[in-house]
Design a protein around this motif. Sequence first.
Motif, short mmCIF file in Angstrom:
data_model
loop_
_atom_site.label_atom_id
_atom_site.label_comp_id
_atom_site.label_asym_id
_atom_site.label_seq_id
_atom_site.Cartn_x
_atom_site.Cartn_y
_atom_site.Cartn_z
N ALA A 1 0.85 -1.20 0.00
CA ALA A 1 0.00 0.00 0.00
C ALA A 1 0.87 1.23 0.00
CB ALA A 1 -0.91 0.01 1.22
N ILE A 2 0.47 2.23 -0.79
CA ILE A 2 1.17 3.52 -0.81
C ILE A 2 0.64 4.35 0.36
CG2 ILE A 2 1.51 5.65 -2.11
CD1 ILE A 2 1.31 4.00 -4.67
N THR A 3 1.51 4.74 1.26
CA THR A 3 1.10 5.53 2.41
C THR A 3 1.28 7.03 2.18
OG1 THR A 3 3.30 5.26 3.40
CG2 THR A 3 1.59 3.67 4.04
N SER A 4 2.08 7.39 1.16
CA SER A 4 2.22 8.79 0.77
C SER A 4 2.63 8.83 -0.69
CB SER A 4 3.26 9.50 1.63
OG SER A 4 3.44 10.84 1.21
N PRO A 5 1.94 9.66 -1.47
CA PRO A 5 0.90 10.64 -1.13
C PRO A 5 -0.47 9.99 -0.95
CG PRO A 5 1.31 10.68 -3.48
CD PRO A 5 2.31 9.72 -2.91
N ALA A 6 -1.43 10.78 -0.42
CA ALA A 6 -2.77 10.27 -0.18
C ALA A 6 -3.55 10.19 -1.48
CB ALA A 6 -3.50 11.17 0.82
N ALA A 7 -4.30 9.13 -1.63
CA ALA A 7 -5.10 8.93 -2.84
C ALA A 7 -6.14 10.04 -2.99
CB ALA A 7 -5.78 7.57 -2.79
N HIS A 8 -6.29 10.53 -4.23
CA HIS A 8 -7.30 11.53 -4.59
C HIS A 8 -7.09 12.87 -3.87
CE1 HIS A 8 -9.24 8.13 -6.46
NE2 HIS A 8 -9.37 7.54 -5.29
N ALA A 9 -5.91 13.07 -3.33
CA ALA A 9 -5.65 14.34 -2.65
C ALA A 9 -5.20 15.39 -3.66
CB ALA A 9 -4.58 14.16 -1.58
N GLU A 10 -5.33 16.65 -3.26
CA GLU A 10 -4.88 17.76 -4.09
C GLU A 10 -3.70 18.44 -3.41
OE1 GLU A 10 -6.51 22.05 -5.81
OE2 GLU A 10 -7.93 20.50 -5.20
N TYR A 11 -2.60 18.60 -4.15
CA TYR A 11 -1.39 19.18 -3.59
C TYR A 11 -1.07 20.47 -4.34
CZ TYR A 11 -0.68 14.73 -1.24
OH TYR A 11 -0.84 13.62 -0.46
N TYR B 1 6.99 4.39 -9.88
CA TYR B 1 6.68 4.85 -11.23
C TYR B 1 5.79 6.08 -11.14
CZ TYR B 1 8.36 0.29 -12.77
OH TYR B 1 9.14 -0.82 -12.99
N VAL B 2 6.02 7.04 -12.06
CA VAL B 2 5.19 8.24 -12.16
C VAL B 2 4.63 8.29 -13.58
CG1 VAL B 2 5.11 10.75 -12.04
CG2 VAL B 2 6.53 9.46 -10.43
N ASN B 3 3.31 8.26 -13.65
CA ASN B 3 2.63 8.23 -14.96
C ASN B 3 3.18 7.10 -15.82
OD1 ASN B 3 0.94 10.38 -14.33
ND2 ASN B 3 2.37 11.90 -15.15
N ASP B 4 3.35 5.92 -15.16
CA ASP B 4 3.82 4.68 -15.81
C ASP B 4 5.25 4.77 -16.32
OD1 ASP B 4 1.40 3.44 -15.34
OD2 ASP B 4 0.53 4.06 -17.26
N GLY C 1 -0.97 18.88 -12.80
CA GLY C 1 -2.09 18.13 -13.37
C GLY C 1 -2.35 16.84 -12.61
N GLU C 2 -3.12 15.94 -13.20
CA GLU C 2 -3.40 14.65 -12.56
C GLU C 2 -2.20 13.74 -12.75
OE1 GLU C 2 -6.31 10.95 -13.41
OE2 GLU C 2 -7.35 12.86 -13.09
N VAL C 3 -1.76 13.14 -11.63
CA VAL C 3 -0.55 12.32 -11.64
C VAL C 3 -0.88 10.94 -11.12
CG1 VAL C 3 1.81 12.09 -10.77
CG2 VAL C 3 0.89 14.36 -11.27
N LYS C 4 -0.44 9.93 -11.84
CA LYS C 4 -0.58 8.54 -11.40
C LYS C 4 0.74 8.09 -10.81
CE LYS C 4 -1.38 3.84 -13.10
NZ LYS C 4 -1.59 3.00 -14.30
N ILE C 5 0.72 7.62 -9.57
CA ILE C 5 1.92 7.16 -8.88
C ILE C 5 1.74 5.68 -8.58
CG2 ILE C 5 3.35 7.39 -6.82
CD1 ILE C 5 2.48 10.33 -6.73
N SER C 6 2.69 4.86 -9.02
CA SER C 6 2.60 3.41 -8.86
C SER C 6 3.79 2.89 -8.09
CB SER C 6 2.54 2.72 -10.23
OG SER C 6 1.51 3.26 -11.02
N VAL D 1 -1.93 5.12 -6.91
CA VAL D 1 -2.86 6.17 -6.47
C VAL D 1 -2.81 7.29 -7.49
CG1 VAL D 1 -2.58 5.64 -4.00
CG2 VAL D 1 -1.11 7.38 -5.07
N ARG D 2 -3.86 8.11 -7.49
CA ARG D 2 -3.90 9.28 -8.36
C ARG D 2 -4.08 10.52 -7.50
NH1 ARG D 2 -4.51 8.06 -13.79
NH2 ARG D 2 -4.94 5.85 -14.21
#
Length: 802
Positions: free
Chosen positions: A721-731, A757-760, A779-784, A795-796
């Motif tokens: 599980a990703i503990t940071s950053p928080a899912a669906h949060a706005e930074y 990974y960032v944006n795959d 913008g919207e960022v996908k972190i894997s 998370v996004r």
Amino acid sequence: MRRPKLLRAALALVVLLVLAFLADRRWPLPPPPRYSPLVLAADGTVLHAYLNPTQKWRMKTELAEITPALQAAIIAKEDQYFRWHFGVNPLAVMQAAGRNLFGRGRTTGASTITMQVARLLEPKQRTFGNKLLEILRAVQLEAHFSKAEILQLYLNLVPYGSNIEGVKSAALLYFQQPPNYLSLAQTVTLAIIPNRPGGLVLGRDNARIVRERNRWLRYFQTQKLFPAQDLADALLEPLDAHRHPAPTLAPHLSRRLVAAQPGASLISSMLRPATQAKAEVLARNYVRRLATLGISQAAVLVVNNRTHAVEAYVGSVDFQDNSALGQVDGVQAVRSPGSALKPLLYGLAFDRGLLTPKTVLPDVPTNFQGFRPENFDKHCQGEVTMERALTYSLNIPAVRVLAEVGVDNFTHTLRQAGFRQVARDAPRLGLSTILGGCGATLEELTGLYCALANGGRWGELKIKNDEFKIDAANKLAKSTGKIIGAKQPKNPFLIFNSKFLISEASAYLLTDILAQRTRPDLPLDAAAGQHLPRIAWKTGTSYGRRDAWSIGYNRQYTIGVWVGNFSGQGSPALTGADVASPLLFDLFNALAYNGSGEWFAPPASLDFRLVCAETGLVPGENCPNQLLDYYLPGHSESQRCQHQQEVLVSADGRFSYCRACAPASGYRRELFPNLKPEVLAFRESQGLPTRRLPPHNPACRLVRGADATGPTGPDAGPLLAITSPAAHAEYVLDAHEKQQLLLSCAAAGDVRQVYWYVNDQFLQAAPASARLFFRPPPGEVKISCADDHGRTTDVRVLVRAM
């Protein structure tokens, strides 16, 4: 000779009935008097009195309060033929007419008690025409009311000077007793005042009143109206009478009851005067000591557990203190309950088989889909038992349990327990509900804990005594043997309008935990400074330290305490433990210090079992440390403990093997902790000793078949599980300060390496416990994140630059 007399009497009766009928059509009876609302205690004494709408003290005297002595004194003095005439005494009218016409003797009006009632109902100037109307109205009254009711009207309307009317008003305001508690001397005193309310003023003309009183007592001696000894004692009794203020106990409850029953003259509550007075004094004196801390108010509710009757109701410490908003009713005010709802949550978890007292729960920083709760002291303990989590009021374990129980299930139970604000807000409530993110009142919370004291059975608290009128009527009817109403059950609450919120077994487990003395919310120096009552209690502190709660119960009482400011202003000192609990203890010591000492017994539905001390689960093969724990047969989880897992490792300890790749020889068996990923990550972040599994055998075909270098492997589930950053949060990141985001994860014990990974797009490989920082694009960022077993999660988040 008898027949003509009977005919004349019958004819006179017919004439009177016709006159009464015609009078009803032409001059209907005036409306009934408007009385001062009186709020009564459970024993019938007056708690609070209000002026009537015409600003007079006119308190209704009930029939049961008109004693034989009062009746005899009034009738002998005012109208000795009252029992026999039809509203008018013809002989007295003729005698008065002769005196008034010929000027012989004292001028009189020959008014009967009934005629005086007619005049008091409709005050008019004394003229011959008005006297005739008065006579007609008296006949009307006799046709409509019994003699007892007419006498009652008279005693309710007679003037006593100033704005005081009626015997009951005079008795309470001058003697601080109801009419049926007065001595013979006091009774006769009240009988002689109405003829001269301006010339005989109690408290001012007491010496003159005593002389007039004794003159009438001697007259009653000649008439042998009362026993000789009673009259002799009355003649010697001094008159100690002066104007007292009207009773003003329980102003908030009184106002609430009067508003709910407009026009009612007598409203009976369930309050006990002595209990109410003690609660008011203790709360007032306690808050005075808190003034230097910026705390100005408190509210208290005392409930009898057996009957659910509210025996004390303190809405604020001073109703008249406008600067502290003293007229706000703190019992009904909607406030944040802080941690006060946690016992109910754990009780629901008991009944669903999710927990027992020794179940171990993670207490580590956790991200619940963007919600990151913190404990009150900002620290985490790693793992704690459920009973310690409740005793220490830890927030993170409570939120975890609420996520398992379900917010909908929890709020549904609160709605069943009468939480009105929760019912309105239920669709919008989330996991923060258990930390005080909802609205509740002291009345609702005290009712909830009263349910715990009653084995999980909840019912509405009783503030109004609906049986009072039947009881009063029965007292009056005892002499005739005719009792009104059916026999009341010993505890009607247990029969009507009750429901189980949690099981009796769960309620007992909560009581057993909440009664522990080794806990952080015990007030400082409480054990040394005061007697600690034997109670189960829970504290609560709202966000911003605006509300402090402490609610406790024993077998006899449940007491709820709120301390704070009605303005909503917080105070650094405002906590349930340090501010609310001392008042709770004072109340229990004052009300139940010498109680029976009876305590709660475990129900038959509870049993004991051995559990693993490390997890609280049924012991497995590798659980040497065991202890006893309560559980609910048929409900509690029966899963066997696996807190240690047996692993096959190479002889040199560099690799671990699965069953598929284990060699025929050259390996050994070892036990490794089987910790939850988030607990393992927390221990490593705190520098605590931990043991991760050695890397898996790189030659294993199962590992080679999985893509460990990209985010395309199988779903990680709870093992990654990703503990940071928080899912669906706005930074929002400041471009000038070059702010970065933190990357961290919680991985299983057999994970040594993770890949970010960032944006795959591959970012970096790192140890599972490492904390990385990077600058994300806007913008919207996908972190894997992927681990070395091929498990992945992502998370996004939304990133904005400023």
